[in-house]
Design a protein around this motif. Structure first.
Motif: not given
Ligand SMILES: *Cc1c(COP(=O)(O)O)cnc(C)c1O
Length: 384
Positions: A83-84, A54-56, A141, A196, A201, A80-81, A169-170, A167
Motif C-alpha cells: 500500500a505504501t 483507509n490508510g492507503t 514506514v 490505519s 491494526k 513494507t506492505f 499505519t502500524e 507511514d
Molecule cells: C495497513 C498498512 C497500510 C494501509 O492501510 P489500509 O488502512 O489497510 O489501507 C499501509 N502501509 C502499511 C505499512 C500498512 O501496514
C-alpha cells in the motif's frame, strides 16, 4: 486456531454505533467523526487530524498535499506492505526502493549515501542525476511499530527540500523516548503522518485511516480533497479533482471506543511481548526481535527471527509446522522492488531486506492473547 491478529471489541463500540443508528447520523459527517479527530490529536499530540476511508487513501492524499506530482520520484522502503508503494503510483510518481536497517525500517545511512551519490540539489529541489527526475518526497514506514530513525532523516530531507510523509499505519502508540524527539509520537515528526484502522491494526474501525499534521494549510487541504474538493457546497462548484475519501460516522464511533481502549491494548501487547520473549530466548536458534531503544514500542507485531542452521527449520518449514499445530503465522511482505508492477523501478543497494525477509516469521499478537495461548505457541516453537 490461534490467529495472527484479530480485533478486540469490548468497550463502548456497541453503544456508540447504536447512537449513530438511533439518531440517523450514519454517513460522512457527525459528532463521532469530530470526536475521533480531536481524541486522536489529544493522544498523538498532533495539532490536526483528518479522518479518512483507509490508510492507503491517507497516504495518497498526504503525498499529493506535500506536492508529489506525476513524473516525480518518491523514496520508499522495499520492505513494507505494498500500500505504501501503491499510494505513490496512484499519483503517477515513481517509487525508488531503499534497503532497511536492523529494525525493519528504512536505512537512513543508505538513504543519505544515495542522496549524496545519485542526486543533486538545484533550484530548490533535489534531482536524480540518473533519471533527471525530481525527488519530491520520502515515505519512512514505522514497520511493526518500530520507530524509524526520524531525527537524522528529517534533517537530511529538510536541507534538500524532500517532503517527509510518515507511514505510521502500524505505529499508533509508539513514542520516541530519547534525544531531540523525546515525547514525540510517530507520525508527528515529518510533514504529514498517516495511520490505519484496518482490522489487523492495533485499533480498528473495520476500515479507516487518519492524516495528521501540524501545518494548518495541509489539514485544510486534506479535508477539502477527501470530500470531493467542494468549493461551494450548496451549488456544487469544484475547482480541483478531489476524492470521496471521508470516514463515516459509524466507523468513527467504533474508532472513538477503540481509542478509549488503546492504553489497555498497549499494556497487554507489551506484557505479551515480554512473556513471549522470556520463553523464546531459551530456544536455540530463535529470538524475538527487539525494537529500537530510542522509542517506546507499541509492540503491534511480534517478529520471530530464525537461524535455520541452529534451529533446524527455516521460515517456510516452521510456518507449515505451526499451521498444522493450529498457530497462524506470516512471513514479512515480499520485497516490493521484486513485485511485478515495480521490477523496472530504481532501487539502491538492497541487502539487509533479503536477510530479514528470509529470517522472519510474525507470530500471534492480538491484544486478547491469553497466557495459555503464549505458552502453547512457545511450547510448539520449543518442540518444533
Ligand atoms: C495497513 C498498512 C497500510 C494501509 O492501510 P489500509 O488502512 O489497510 O489501507 C499501509 N502501509 C502499511 C505499512 C500498512 O501496514
Amino acid at each position: 486456531m490461534i490467529p495472527l491478529s484479530v480485533p478486540t471489541l469490548k468497550g463502548n463500540e456497541w453503544k456508540y454505533v447504536k447512537e449513530c443508528l438511533d439518531t440517523g447520523w450514519v454517513s460522512s459527517a457527525g459528532k463521532f467523526v469530530d470526536r475521533f479527530e480531536s481524541d486522536f490529536c489529544a493522544f498523538t499530540g498532533s495539532r490536526h487530524a483528518v479522518a479518512c476511508v483507509n490508510g492507503t487513501a491517507a497516504l495518497q492524499v498526504a503525498l499529493r498535499i506535500v506536492g508529489v506530482c506525476a513524473g516525480d520520484e518518491v523514496i520508499v522502503p522495499t520492505l513494507t506492505f505494498i500500500a505504501t508503494v501503491n499510494a505513490v503510483t496512484y499519483l503517477g510518481a515513481e517509487p525508488v526502493f531503499m534497503d532497511c536497517d536492523e529494525f525493519y525500517n528504512i536505512d537512513v545511512r543508505k538513504t543519505a549515501e544515495f542522496l549524496e551519490q545519485e542526486t543533486e540539489f538545484r533550484d530548490g529541489s533535489t534531482w536524480s542525476r540518473v533519471t533527471g527526475r525530481r525527488i519530491a518526497a520520502i515515505v519512512p514506514v514505522h514497520v511493526f511499530g518500530n520507530a524509524a530513525r526520524m531525527s537524522e532523516l528529517v534533517a537530511l530531507c529538510r536541507e534538500r527540500n524532500i517532503k517527509v510523509v510518515e507511514d505510521s499505519t502500524e505505529s499508533l502508540g509508539t513514542v520516541y523516548c530519547s534525544g531531540e524527539l523525546d515525547g514525540k509520537h510517530t507520525g508527528t515528526v515529518g510533514d504529514m503522518g498517516c495511520f490505519s484502522f484496518n482490522g489487523n491494526k492495533i485499533i480498528t474501525t473495520g476500515g479507516g485511516g487518519m492524516i495528521v499534521t501540524d501545518v494548518p494549510e495541509y489539514a485544510e487541504r486534506a479535508r477539502y480533497l477527501t470530500t470531493q474538493a467542494k468549493d461551494d457546497e450548496v451549488r456544487y462548484v469544484h475547482n480541483e479533482v478531489g476524492y470521496n475519501f471521508r470516514l463515516t460516522n459509524v466507523q468513527a464511533a467504533i474508532g472513538v471506543a477503540q481509542l478509549e481502549l488503546l492504553p489497555e491494548f498497549l499494556e497487554a501487547k507489551r506484557a505479551n511481548y515480554l512473556a513471549y520473549q522470556e520463553r523464546i530466548d531459551r530456544i536455540d536458534g530463535l529470538i524475538l526481535a527487539e525494537g529500537p531503544a530510542y522509542a517506546r514500542n507499541n509492540h503491534w507485531m511480534y517478529a520471530l527471527q530464525i537461524d535455520p542452521a541452529v534451529y533446524g527449520k527455516d521460515r517456510e518449514q516452521l510456518m507449515e509446522y505451526l499451521k498444522g499445530e493450529g498457530v497462524q503465522t506470516r512471513p514479512v511482505w515480499y520485497l516490493n522492488h521484486l513485485q511485478v508492477p515495480f521490477r523496472d523501478c530504481r532501487n539502491y543497494r538492497i541487502e539487509k531486506a533479503f536477510q530479514l525477509l528470509e529470517a522472519t516469521l510474525s507470530i500471534p499478537c492480538s491484544a486478547n492473547l491469553s497466557e495459555s495461548d503464549i505458552d502453547f505457541v512457545a511450547e510448539r516453537l520449543r518442540r518444533g
